[in-house]
Design an enzyme around this catalytic site. Sequence first.
Site, PDB file in Angstrom:
ATOM      1  N   GLU A  41       0.844  -1.189   0.000  1.00  0.00           N
ATOM      2  CA  GLU A  41       0.000   0.000   0.000  1.00  0.00           C
ATOM      3  C   GLU A  41       0.888   1.250   0.000  1.00  0.00           C
ATOM      4  O   GLU A  41       1.941   1.278   0.621  1.00  0.00           O
ATOM      5  CB  GLU A  41      -0.885   0.003   1.256  1.00  0.00           C
ATOM      6  CG  GLU A  41      -1.802   1.217   1.369  1.00  0.00           C
ATOM      7  CD  GLU A  41      -2.606   1.247   2.662  1.00  0.00           C
ATOM      8  OE1 GLU A  41      -3.686   1.862   2.666  1.00  0.00           O
ATOM      9  OE2 GLU A  41      -2.143   0.652   3.665  1.00  0.00           O
ATOM     10  N   LYS A 113      -9.571   1.596  -2.430  1.00  0.00           N
ATOM     11  CA  LYS A 113      -9.785   1.098  -1.069  1.00  0.00           C
ATOM     12  C   LYS A 113     -11.157   1.521  -0.556  1.00  0.00           C
ATOM     13  O   LYS A 113     -11.515   2.707  -0.600  1.00  0.00           O
ATOM     14  CB  LYS A 113      -8.679   1.640  -0.171  1.00  0.00           C
ATOM     15  CG  LYS A 113      -8.685   1.129   1.269  1.00  0.00           C
ATOM     16  CD  LYS A 113      -7.497   1.732   2.004  1.00  0.00           C
ATOM     17  CE  LYS A 113      -7.381   1.242   3.434  1.00  0.00           C
ATOM     18  NZ  LYS A 113      -6.230   1.867   4.124  1.00  0.00           N
ATOM     19  N   CYS A 155      -5.123  -3.191   2.902  1.00  0.00           N
ATOM     20  CA  CYS A 155      -4.851  -2.899   4.314  1.00  0.00           C
ATOM     21  C   CYS A 155      -6.080  -3.001   5.228  1.00  0.00           C
ATOM     22  O   CYS A 155      -6.523  -4.104   5.546  1.00  0.00           O
ATOM     23  CB  CYS A 155      -4.177  -1.536   4.429  1.00  0.00           C
ATOM     24  SG  CYS A 155      -3.289  -1.272   5.997  1.00  0.00           S
TER      25      CYS A 155
END
Length: 272
Positions: A41, A113, A155
Site C-alpha cells: 500500500e 480502497k 490494508c
Amino acid sequence: MRRVALLQMTTGIDPAANASTMARAAEQAASEGAAMLFTPEMSGLLDRDRARGSRHVVAEDESPVLAEVRNAAAKAGIWVHIGSLAVKAEGTRWANRAFVITPTGEIAARYDKIHMFDVDLATGETWRESAAYQPGEAVVSVEDTPLGRLGLAICYDIRFPALFEALGQRKCDVIAIPAAFTVPTGRAHWHLMQRARAVEASAFVISAAQVGRHEDGRETYGHSLVVDPWGDVVLDMGVTGGLGFADVDLARIAEVRAQVPSLANRRPIPKS
C-alpha cells in the site's frame, strides 16, 4: 506452480526514489523467475504531512510513478500489482488506488480502497484517512493473471469480512492485501487476520507490506506474507526490506476446497 515476488518497502516522501525502487524490483523479480511482483500500500508516496505530500498527488494519467512502473513491467515482461498509489479523484479528495499491470504495461484492473482507516490507538496515534481520501464503491477481481482470478483489497479492508465473502463468492484463487500496518495493530492482528481471510475464501493471500521507520516519522510492521488456502504461512519476510519470493501451488486451492467446501456450503444468514 507459480513463483511470486513481494517487495517489502520503507516508502519515503520522494516519489521518484520510490518509483525507481519498484522499477528495479520488477527487473530483479523477472530475472529470478517470478511471474508477478506485488508491492505494498502507498508504494509511491508515504507522507503524513498532507500539505507537503499533496504536491505529488496527481491524476492517474499524470502519475510519473505509475508511468515508470508500467514501463518497467513492459521492459521486464512481468505482471505487477501496485499495492496502491495516492491519486487525485473527483472533487477535492484523493483515492487510495491499487493497479494490476500486465507484462505489456497495460492496466488490467484498478481498485479503490473501500474502508477508511479512521482510528485512535491506545498508543496515542490518531489516523483519519477519510479526511483526504474518498472510499471506493466496487468489489474488484481480475481474471487471467498467472495466478488465476486475483481479488483486490487494501490494508484496513482486511477487518471487514463481507468484502472477502464477496471475493470468495467470485472464486478468487488469490487475494492481494497490500498494507502499511501500524506496529501496535500489526503485532496484535496481522497474522491472525491474514490467515483467517485465506481460510474463509479458500484462497491464497499475498500481502506485501511497508516496514520500518519512514521519513515522515511513522513506523510500519512489515511481515509481508504469503498464506495458502489452509491458513499455512508460505512466506513471512519479517522486518527485512527488499524482495522475497514464494512458490504458489495453485493445485492446493482445489485440494482445500474439496476437503472443506465452505464456499459451496455457504447459506444466507436469516435476518432477525
